[in-house]
Design a protein around this motif. Sequence first.
Motif, PDB file in Angstrom:
ATOM      1  N   ASP A 505      41.005   0.048 -13.765  1.00  0.00           N
ATOM      2  CA  ASP A 505      40.091  -0.071 -12.630  1.00  0.00           C
ATOM      3  C   ASP A 505      39.422   1.266 -12.321  1.00  0.00           C
ATOM      4  O   ASP A 505      38.224   1.320 -11.992  1.00  0.00           O
ATOM      5  N   ALA A 506      40.175   2.366 -12.418  1.00  0.00           N
ATOM      6  CA  ALA A 506      39.607   3.683 -12.139  1.00  0.00           C
ATOM      7  C   ALA A 506      38.579   4.058 -13.188  1.00  0.00           C
ATOM      8  O   ALA A 506      37.525   4.651 -12.881  1.00  0.00           O
ATOM      9  N   LEU A 507      38.858   3.750 -14.447  1.00  0.00           N
ATOM     10  CA  LEU A 507      37.912   4.083 -15.526  1.00  0.00           C
ATOM     11  C   LEU A 507      36.647   3.229 -15.458  1.00  0.00           C
ATOM     12  O   LEU A 507      35.558   3.681 -15.810  1.00  0.00           O
ATOM     13  N   LYS A 508      36.777   1.975 -15.004  1.00  0.00           N
ATOM     14  CA  LYS A 508      35.600   1.122 -14.869  1.00  0.00           C
ATOM     15  C   LYS A 508      34.633   1.664 -13.825  1.00  0.00           C
ATOM     16  O   LYS A 508      33.420   1.445 -13.906  1.00  0.00           O
ATOM     17  N   ALA A 509      35.188   2.372 -12.820  1.00  0.00           N
ATOM     18  CA  ALA A 509      34.346   2.913 -11.758  1.00  0.00           C
ATOM     19  C   ALA A 509      33.649   4.194 -12.171  1.00  0.00           C
ATOM     20  O   ALA A 509      32.842   4.735 -11.405  1.00  0.00           O
ATOM     21  N   GLN A 510      33.917   4.684 -13.374  1.00  0.00           N
ATOM     22  CA  GLN A 510      33.276   5.911 -13.842  1.00  0.00           C
ATOM     23  C   GLN A 510      31.812   5.645 -14.197  1.00  0.00           C
ATOM     24  O   GLN A 510      31.392   4.508 -14.453  1.00  0.00           O
ATOM     25  N   GLU A 511      31.076   6.719 -14.202  1.00  0.00           N
ATOM     26  CA  GLU A 511      29.670   6.611 -14.617  1.00  0.00           C
ATOM     27  C   GLU A 511      29.596   6.319 -16.108  1.00  0.00           C
ATOM     28  O   GLU A 511      30.467   6.715 -16.883  1.00  0.00           O
ATOM     29  N   GLU A 512      28.514   5.623 -16.513  1.00  0.00           N
ATOM     30  CA  GLU A 512      28.324   5.307 -17.929  1.00  0.00           C
ATOM     31  C   GLU A 512      28.071   6.590 -18.717  1.00  0.00           C
ATOM     32  O   GLU A 512      27.542   7.552 -18.194  1.00  0.00           O
ATOM     33  N   GLY A 513      28.458   6.564 -19.961  1.00  0.00           N
ATOM     34  CA  GLY A 513      28.283   7.749 -20.817  1.00  0.00           C
ATOM     35  C   GLY A 513      29.561   8.532 -20.996  1.00  0.00           C
ATOM     36  O   GLY A 513      29.633   9.406 -21.868  1.00  0.00           O
ATOM     37  N   SER A 514      30.576   8.269 -20.176  1.00  0.00           N
ATOM     38  CA  SER A 514      31.850   8.978 -20.338  1.00  0.00           C
ATOM     39  C   SER A 514      32.673   8.300 -21.420  1.00  0.00           C
ATOM     40  O   SER A 514      32.356   7.195 -21.854  1.00  0.00           O
ATOM     41  N   SER A 515      33.737   8.947 -21.815  1.00  0.00           N
ATOM     42  CA  SER A 515      34.622   8.403 -22.855  1.00  0.00           C
ATOM     43  C   SER A 515      35.937   8.008 -22.206  1.00  0.00           C
ATOM     44  O   SER A 515      36.849   8.843 -22.091  1.00  0.00           O
ATOM     45  N   PRO A 516      36.049   6.765 -21.743  1.00  0.00           N
ATOM     46  CA  PRO A 516      37.275   6.360 -21.061  1.00  0.00           C
ATOM     47  C   PRO A 516      38.457   6.335 -22.030  1.00  0.00           C
ATOM     48  O   PRO A 516      38.334   5.879 -23.166  1.00  0.00           O
ATOM     49  N   GLU A 517      39.585   6.795 -21.523  1.00  0.00           N
ATOM     50  CA  GLU A 517      40.768   6.866 -22.384  1.00  0.00           C
ATOM     51  C   GLU A 517      42.034   6.761 -21.516  1.00  0.00           C
ATOM     52  O   GLU A 517      42.113   7.320 -20.437  1.00  0.00           O
ATOM     53  N   ILE A 518      42.994   6.034 -22.040  1.00  0.00           N
ATOM     54  CA  ILE A 518      44.313   5.905 -21.397  1.00  0.00           C
ATOM     55  C   ILE A 518      45.372   6.324 -22.402  1.00  0.00           C
ATOM     56  O   ILE A 518      45.328   5.896 -23.566  1.00  0.00           O
ATOM     57  N   ALA A 519      46.319   7.148 -21.941  1.00  0.00           N
ATOM     58  CA  ALA A 519      47.426   7.597 -22.805  1.00  0.00           C
ATOM     59  C   ALA A 519      48.740   7.106 -22.193  1.00  0.00           C
ATOM     60  O   ALA A 519      49.056   7.437 -21.052  1.00  0.00           O
ATOM     61  N   GLY A 526      65.651  15.153 -19.105  1.00  0.00           N
ATOM     62  CA  GLY A 526      66.931  15.331 -18.413  1.00  0.00           C
ATOM     63  C   GLY A 526      67.918  14.266 -18.842  1.00  0.00           C
ATOM     64  O   GLY A 526      68.130  14.016 -20.031  1.00  0.00           O
ATOM     65  N   ALA A 527      68.522  13.599 -17.877  1.00  0.00           N
ATOM     66  CA  ALA A 527      69.527  12.578 -18.157  1.00  0.00           C
ATOM     67  C   ALA A 527      68.927  11.183 -18.174  1.00  0.00           C
ATOM     68  O   ALA A 527      69.634  10.200 -17.955  1.00  0.00           O
ATOM     69  N   GLY A 528      67.649  11.070 -18.426  1.00  0.00           N
ATOM     70  CA  GLY A 528      67.016   9.773 -18.434  1.00  0.00           C
ATOM     71  C   GLY A 528      65.777   9.749 -19.310  1.00  0.00           C
ATOM     72  O   GLY A 528      65.575  10.594 -20.180  1.00  0.00           O
ATOM     73  N   VAL A 529      64.907   8.741 -19.059  1.00  0.00           N
ATOM     74  CA  VAL A 529      63.697   8.521 -19.862  1.00  0.00           C
ATOM     75  C   VAL A 529      62.500   8.459 -18.926  1.00  0.00           C
ATOM     76  O   VAL A 529      62.569   7.856 -17.847  1.00  0.00           O
ATOM     77  N   GLU A 530      61.418   9.101 -19.338  1.00  0.00           N
ATOM     78  CA  GLU A 530      60.190   9.121 -18.539  1.00  0.00           C
ATOM     79  C   GLU A 530      59.098   8.338 -19.273  1.00  0.00           C
ATOM     80  O   GLU A 530      58.915   8.474 -20.496  1.00  0.00           O
ATOM     81  N   LEU A 531      58.355   7.487 -18.506  1.00  0.00           N
ATOM     82  CA  LEU A 531      57.196   6.765 -19.042  1.00  0.00           C
ATOM     83  C   LEU A 531      55.991   7.141 -18.184  1.00  0.00           C
ATOM     84  O   LEU A 531      56.066   7.064 -16.952  1.00  0.00           O
ATOM     85  N   SER A 532      54.911   7.540 -18.816  1.00  0.00           N
ATOM     86  CA  SER A 532      53.741   7.997 -18.075  1.00  0.00           C
ATOM     87  C   SER A 532      52.481   7.281 -18.559  1.00  0.00           C
ATOM     88  O   SER A 532      52.375   6.887 -19.727  1.00  0.00           O
ATOM     89  N   VAL A 533      51.526   7.118 -17.627  1.00  0.00           N
ATOM     90  CA  VAL A 533      50.201   6.552 -17.922  1.00  0.00           C
ATOM     91  C   VAL A 533      49.179   7.569 -17.437  1.00  0.00           C
ATOM     92  O   VAL A 533      49.107   7.863 -16.234  1.00  0.00           O
ATOM     93  N   GLU A 534      48.389   8.107 -18.343  1.00  0.00           N
ATOM     94  CA  GLU A 534      47.431   9.160 -18.017  1.00  0.00           C
ATOM     95  C   GLU A 534      46.020   8.673 -18.350  1.00  0.00           C
ATOM     96  O   GLU A 534      45.794   8.043 -19.393  1.00  0.00           O
ATOM     97  N   ASP A 535      45.086   8.948 -17.422  1.00  0.00           N
ATOM     98  CA  ASP A 535      43.717   8.484 -17.663  1.00  0.00           C
ATOM     99  C   ASP A 535      42.741   9.627 -17.428  1.00  0.00           C
ATOM    100  O   ASP A 535      43.101  10.671 -16.882  1.00  0.00           O
ATOM    101  N   THR A 536      41.488   9.379 -17.836  1.00  0.00           N
ATOM    102  CA  THR A 536      40.432  10.391 -17.714  1.00  0.00           C
ATOM    103  C   THR A 536      39.468  10.065 -16.597  1.00  0.00           C
ATOM    104  O   THR A 536      38.294  10.452 -16.626  1.00  0.00           O
ATOM    105  N   ALA A 537      39.951   9.359 -15.562  1.00  0.00           N
ATOM    106  CA  ALA A 537      39.067   8.916 -14.479  1.00  0.00           C
ATOM    107  C   ALA A 537      38.941   9.948 -13.374  1.00  0.00           C
ATOM    108  O   ALA A 537      38.426   9.633 -12.302  1.00  0.00           O
ATOM    109  N   GLY A 538      39.429  11.161 -13.582  1.00  0.00           N
ATOM    110  CA  GLY A 538      39.339  12.179 -12.545  1.00  0.00           C
ATOM    111  C   GLY A 538      40.671  12.323 -11.818  1.00  0.00           C
ATOM    112  O   GLY A 538      41.606  11.552 -12.026  1.00  0.00           O
ATOM    113  N   VAL A 539      40.723  13.315 -10.944  1.00  0.00           N
ATOM    114  CA  VAL A 539      41.971  13.607 -10.243  1.00  0.00           C
ATOM    115  C   VAL A 539      41.951  12.970  -8.859  1.00  0.00           C
ATOM    116  O   VAL A 539      40.901  12.715  -8.283  1.00  0.00           O
ATOM    117  N   LEU A 540      43.158  12.750  -8.329  1.00  0.00           N
ATOM    118  CA  LEU A 540      43.276  12.205  -6.978  1.00  0.00           C
ATOM    119  C   LEU A 540      43.040  13.308  -5.952  1.00  0.00           C
ATOM    120  O   LEU A 540      43.358  14.476  -6.189  1.00  0.00           O
TER     121      LEU A 540
END
Length: 615
Positions: A505-519, A526-540
């Motif tokens: 949803d954040a990437l759809k709101a971007q201006e056209e011409g950008s290169s949307p990407e999700i990682a 540490g003692a567990g597992v981390e899962l992350s979702v990173e996007d190129t829609a700008g910072v909060l």
Amino acid sequence: MNALRLLVLLFSVFALPAAAFAAPDQPPAPASSSAPLKVGVLNYMGEREAIATWADTIAVLNEALPGNTFELIALTIPEMTRALEKGELAFIITNPGQYAVLEYRYKVSRIATLENGPPVASTVFTASPDIASLADLAGKRLAINSVNAFGGFQLVWRELHALGIDPPDGVRLVEMGNPMSNVAEAVLAGKADAGVLRGCLLESLQAQAPERYGALRVIGLQAQSEIPCKLSSRIYPNWPFAKTKATDPALAKKVARVLLSVPDGEGHRTWTVPLDYQPVLEVFRELRIGPYARTGRISVREFFDDYRDWFIVAGVGLLCWGLYFVRVETLVRNRTRALAETNDTLLHEMAERRKAETQVQQRQRELEHVARLSILGEMATAIAHELNQPLGAIATYGQGCLMRIDAGTFSKDDMRLAAGQIVEQAQRAAKVVQRIRAFVRKHQSEPEDVDLNRLVQDCQVVFGATTSRAGIAVDIALEPGLPVVMADRVQIEQVVFNLVQNAVDALKAQEEGSSPEIAVATKRQGAGVELSVEDTAGVLSDAVLARFAEPFLTTKTEGIGLGLALSRSIMEAHGGRLWAERMAGNRTRVAFWLPAAETRPDAEAPCEERETDGG
């Protein structure tokens, strides 16, 4: 000095203890006899050393009383006791402790007390740096000459008894026997942690062999100035020269006169009138040994005297306990009634609380189900498109088969190839439908071992249609060999779908011409597992980051602000956490952390990630 010596001599003649001149119970030994008069001397440093120490005294007696022959015999404590029982000794020279015992048992009586020579005291020594005082001997090994040795143990026992340290529980005794130098050897050999010697004996050993005994040091020093030796106990009256019960009083008087007349300064041991041995008896009384040792039945009076203080304390305690019991009994009765009333109220409140908790859990499950349907609704168009592709392919393959059958050109190999393509496309569509059904159905929370890498791959089947239709590139980076987490699989999938859909949803709101990407990435943290979702829609913004995942906070035009709040609740219920952070390159990263299955429930999220938590 000669006048003083004369006065002492006159005093000895007229003021010797009455026991020395009392009529014996048996015929006395003759004053002059051809048989030698045996003088038993206590042997604590070896027979040769004992004979050499007292030879000058015997020589003086033989010279002053030519009608008698005095013979010196070195005896240990048991040997001297047996000799007295047989009546073999005329006189004894021993330490004051043994003398007190022999006086009580065999009616020996002192006629003179040694005036010079080593003090009657004890020295405690050690080679260990961990022992600095007598109190440090608690629980340690203590080398001694014998438990019956007065200067070799009993004097130090009195000092330890005052500190509450008594053998065998307070200190472990290691008896080394004669000569007394065996005690020093035992400490040097590590057979004991500390040792006890007669006063001034340690200095004598160190003077003879400094390289051997120089490492030994004295502990528990007593304050005294008249003795040049280091002592660990109080000083007591010196050795007595005593007559036995069978010795002629007239002979004893002559011997006393000779001993008291020995002049100073001629290298002889000098003697004085018998001293008061009450301090020696105090040692035995405190330790309950020797004459004060209890060998028979204890009377009621003795028992009460021994434990008088304890009886008083117990009586006062019982009185206090009785008063306390009455007061407590009254309070208990009053409070029992109050507790019964409170218990009824509490049971009612607990029932109401359980009912409310059940309702809240039901509402939570319904809310989660609604959230999943909401996410699915946002993905519906893309999913329909994803299903249309395999269904259209199936229809195309079917029409092509019919046309070739009508044309008569459909061979067996063509049929096998077409059927395989149709099956592959049907399985593709079925897999999408299966994942959607598993995601949206209502279910009870059932924790299980979940492999986050496999979970991301399964979720990709569903959210892949959404990202593909939106033209968003998805980079999946899964760290191999991650531990499993104990979690509800459907709830974790809901969090992943929510994070990916927010990124879309954040990437759809971007201006056209950008290169949307999700990682999407997983890694061990540490003692567990981390899962992350990173996007190129700008910072909060700072305001949004500070209130991240709060209920009803949303940046979407048509959003309700419950997705991230539910996701955070799910993470916290699993012992994990959810947070957002700014990344370099105008990117935003939202991640969650779950403890590995083997670390739950006490695992904590890494400390360095807490600083970026805005939720």
